[in-house]
Design a protein around this motif. Structure first.
Motif, PDB file in Angstrom:
ATOM      1  N   GLN A 170      26.534 -19.908   5.925  1.00 54.55           N
ATOM      2  CA  GLN A 170      26.281 -18.888   6.932  1.00 54.55           C
ATOM      3  C   GLN A 170      24.820 -18.463   6.782  1.00 54.55           C
ATOM      4  N   ALA A 171      24.020 -18.775   7.788  1.00 59.47           N
ATOM      5  CA  ALA A 171      22.610 -18.379   7.765  1.00 59.47           C
ATOM      6  C   ALA A 171      22.479 -16.966   8.319  1.00 59.47           C
ATOM      7  N   ILE A 172      21.507 -16.243   7.798  1.00 60.75           N
ATOM      8  CA  ILE A 172      21.153 -14.934   8.328  1.00 60.75           C
ATOM      9  C   ILE A 172      19.723 -15.035   8.825  1.00 60.75           C
ATOM     10  N   LEU A 173      19.564 -14.966  10.141  1.00 64.25           N
ATOM     11  CA  LEU A 173      18.231 -15.063  10.742  1.00 64.25           C
ATOM     12  C   LEU A 173      17.592 -13.695  10.928  1.00 64.25           C
ATOM     13  N   GLY A 174      18.405 -12.675  11.031  1.00 61.51           N
ATOM     14  CA  GLY A 174      17.842 -11.352  11.248  1.00 61.51           C
ATOM     15  C   GLY A 174      18.786 -10.251  10.821  1.00 61.51           C
ATOM     16  N   LEU A 175      18.236  -9.282  10.100  1.00 63.76           N
ATOM     17  CA  LEU A 175      18.927  -8.056   9.726  1.00 63.76           C
ATOM     18  C   LEU A 175      18.026  -6.917  10.175  1.00 63.76           C
ATOM     19  N   ALA A 176      18.534  -6.036  11.006  1.00 56.28           N
ATOM     20  CA  ALA A 176      17.711  -4.950  11.533  1.00 56.28           C
ATOM     21  C   ALA A 176      18.528  -3.673  11.633  1.00 56.28           C
ATOM     22  N   VAL A 177      17.922  -2.575  11.198  1.00 56.80           N
ATOM     23  CA  VAL A 177      18.517  -1.247  11.347  1.00 56.80           C
ATOM     24  C   VAL A 177      17.422  -0.340  11.907  1.00 56.80           C
ATOM     25  N   VAL A 194      29.073 -11.478   4.163  1.00 54.18           N
ATOM     26  CA  VAL A 194      29.621 -12.187   2.998  1.00 54.18           C
ATOM     27  C   VAL A 194      31.141 -12.281   3.112  1.00 54.18           C
ATOM     28  N   VAL A 195      31.777 -11.183   3.463  1.00 55.89           N
ATOM     29  CA  VAL A 195      33.238 -11.196   3.630  1.00 55.89           C
ATOM     30  C   VAL A 195      33.646 -12.209   4.690  1.00 55.89           C
ATOM     31  N   GLU A 196      32.949 -12.190   5.831  1.00 54.57           N
ATOM     32  CA  GLU A 196      33.272 -13.128   6.911  1.00 54.57           C
ATOM     33  C   GLU A 196      33.027 -14.577   6.493  1.00 54.57           C
ATOM     34  N   ALA A 197      31.921 -14.831   5.819  1.00 56.23           N
ATOM     35  CA  ALA A 197      31.609 -16.199   5.390  1.00 56.23           C
ATOM     36  C   ALA A 197      32.659 -16.711   4.405  1.00 56.23           C
ATOM     37  N   ARG A 198      33.088 -15.870   3.493  1.00 55.22           N
ATOM     38  CA  ARG A 198      34.157 -16.265   2.552  1.00 55.22           C
ATOM     39  C   ARG A 198      35.456 -16.544   3.304  1.00 55.22           C
ATOM     40  N   ARG A 199      35.791 -15.633   4.233  1.00 55.68           N
ATOM     41  CA  ARG A 199      37.021 -15.795   5.015  1.00 55.68           C
ATOM     42  C   ARG A 199      37.012 -17.097   5.805  1.00 55.68           C
ATOM     43  N   GLN A 200      35.830 -17.497   6.276  1.00 56.53           N
ATOM     44  CA  GLN A 200      35.703 -18.718   7.064  1.00 56.53           C
ATOM     45  C   GLN A 200      35.554 -19.970   6.203  1.00 56.53           C
ATOM     46  N   ARG A 216      33.119 -20.808   3.958  1.00 58.17           N
ATOM     47  CA  ARG A 216      31.756 -21.317   3.736  1.00 58.17           C
ATOM     48  C   ARG A 216      31.473 -21.450   2.246  1.00 58.17           C
ATOM     49  N   LYS A 217      30.438 -22.220   1.913  1.00 58.52           N
ATOM     50  CA  LYS A 217      29.981 -22.342   0.529  1.00 58.52           C
ATOM     51  C   LYS A 217      29.168 -21.129   0.107  1.00 58.52           C
ATOM     52  N   GLY A 218      28.580 -20.437   1.094  1.00 54.22           N
ATOM     53  CA  GLY A 218      27.769 -19.268   0.792  1.00 54.22           C
ATOM     54  C   GLY A 218      26.928 -18.867   1.975  1.00 54.22           C
ATOM     55  N   CYS A 219      25.925 -18.027   1.695  1.00 55.91           N
ATOM     56  CA  CYS A 219      25.028 -17.510   2.722  1.00 55.91           C
ATOM     57  C   CYS A 219      23.582 -17.837   2.352  1.00 55.91           C
ATOM     58  N   ILE A 220      22.763 -18.035   3.371  1.00 60.90           N
ATOM     59  CA  ILE A 220      21.347 -18.316   3.159  1.00 60.90           C
ATOM     60  C   ILE A 220      20.521 -17.409   4.060  1.00 60.90           C
ATOM     61  N   LEU A 221      19.319 -17.104   3.610  1.00 63.11           N
ATOM     62  CA  LEU A 221      18.385 -16.332   4.411  1.00 63.11           C
ATOM     63  C   LEU A 221      16.981 -16.585   3.896  1.00 63.11           C
ATOM     64  N   TYR A 229      10.536 -16.680   1.581  1.00 67.24           N
ATOM     65  CA  TYR A 229      11.202 -17.184   0.384  1.00 67.24           C
ATOM     66  C   TYR A 229      12.645 -17.505   0.735  1.00 67.24           C
ATOM     67  N   ASP A 230      13.106 -18.664   0.272  1.00 71.25           N
ATOM     68  CA  ASP A 230      14.494 -19.053   0.487  1.00 71.25           C
ATOM     69  C   ASP A 230      15.377 -18.283  -0.487  1.00 71.25           C
ATOM     70  N   MET A 231      16.430 -17.697   0.045  1.00 69.99           N
ATOM     71  CA  MET A 231      17.405 -16.953  -0.760  1.00 69.99           C
ATOM     72  C   MET A 231      18.783 -17.548  -0.487  1.00 69.99           C
ATOM     73  N   ARG A 232      19.557 -17.704  -1.561  1.00 70.12           N
ATOM     74  CA  ARG A 232      20.888 -18.311  -1.403  1.00 70.12           C
ATOM     75  C   ARG A 232      21.917 -17.566  -2.236  1.00 70.12           C
ATOM     76  N   LEU A 233      23.034 -17.304  -1.607  1.00 71.69           N
ATOM     77  CA  LEU A 233      24.203 -16.735  -2.289  1.00 71.69           C
ATOM     78  C   LEU A 233      25.291 -17.788  -2.218  1.00 71.69           C
ATOM     79  N   GLN A 234      25.584 -18.391  -3.354  1.00 75.20           N
ATOM     80  CA  GLN A 234      26.615 -19.433  -3.388  1.00 75.20           C
ATOM     81  C   GLN A 234      27.906 -18.829  -3.915  1.00 75.20           C
ATOM     82  N   PHE A 235      29.003 -19.120  -3.209  1.00 75.63           N
ATOM     83  CA  PHE A 235      30.303 -18.576  -3.617  1.00 75.63           C
ATOM     84  C   PHE A 235      30.920 -19.435  -4.701  1.00 75.63           C
TER      85      PHE A 235
END
Length: 159
Positions: free
Chosen positions: A84-91, A109-115, A117-122, A153-159
């Motif tokens: 699951q890629a994250i292209l934009g986070l804005a508040v 993260v919850v949605e990516a796990r439910r679906q 996925r191996k993890g999230c990237i941004l 910078y590449d960031m990765r959260l692997q489940f």
């Protein structure tokens, strides 16, 4: 409340992007329209008091790192993607410092796990690396992405 974004949110999302990102980094109205059309299940908004306060979005992909063309071409989304890629986070500024960005990050993260996925990237700027590390993301070094003419910078959260 966090919910999936809808095409009816297009104008508000475009306005949030204009406020929260420099012009060279903000998604355009057309890019948001494409994202909402192609991967609405991967585009979330946070509502506060009946107003959109923030958003987070990105495609599912087989690739473990974000490429520049993902920002411009929503059709690269793969519903069966590993990541699951994250292209934009804005508040919006008036809603910051209330934990809303963290709520959006945790929701993805919850949605990516439910679906399954191996993890999230941004990708993020250097000064934001510690923020994303708080969520368990690992800094993978300077990204090949140069979206908006910025060093990412590449960031990765692997489940």
């Amino acid at each position: 409340m966090i919910r999936n974004a809808a095409i009816q949110d297009l104008e508000a999302l475009t306005q949030i992007a204009r406020i929260c990102f420099p012009p060279n980094e903000a998604a355009t109205r057309e890019e948001y329209r494409d994202r909402l059309t192609v991967y609405p299940r991967h585009f979330w908004v946070l509502e506060r008091e009946g107003r959109l306060a923030g958003s987070i979005n990105g495609p599912a992909t087989m690739e473990p790192c974000i490429r520049d063309d993902m920002f411009e071409n929503a059709r690269l989304h793969r519903e069966d993607g590993d990541w699951q890629a994250i292209l934009g986070l804005a508040v919006l500024p008036e809603y910051r410092r209330n934990g809303f960005a963290a709520q959006l990050m945790e929701h993805v993260v919850v949605e990516a796990r439910r679906q399954g996925r191996k993890g999230c990237i941004l990708t993020c700027k250097k000064e934001l690396i510690p923020y994303y590390q708080k969520f368990g993301y690992e800094n993978r070094g300077v990204s090949q992405s140069c979206h908006g003419g910025v060093v990412w910078y590449d960031m990765r959260l692997q489940f």
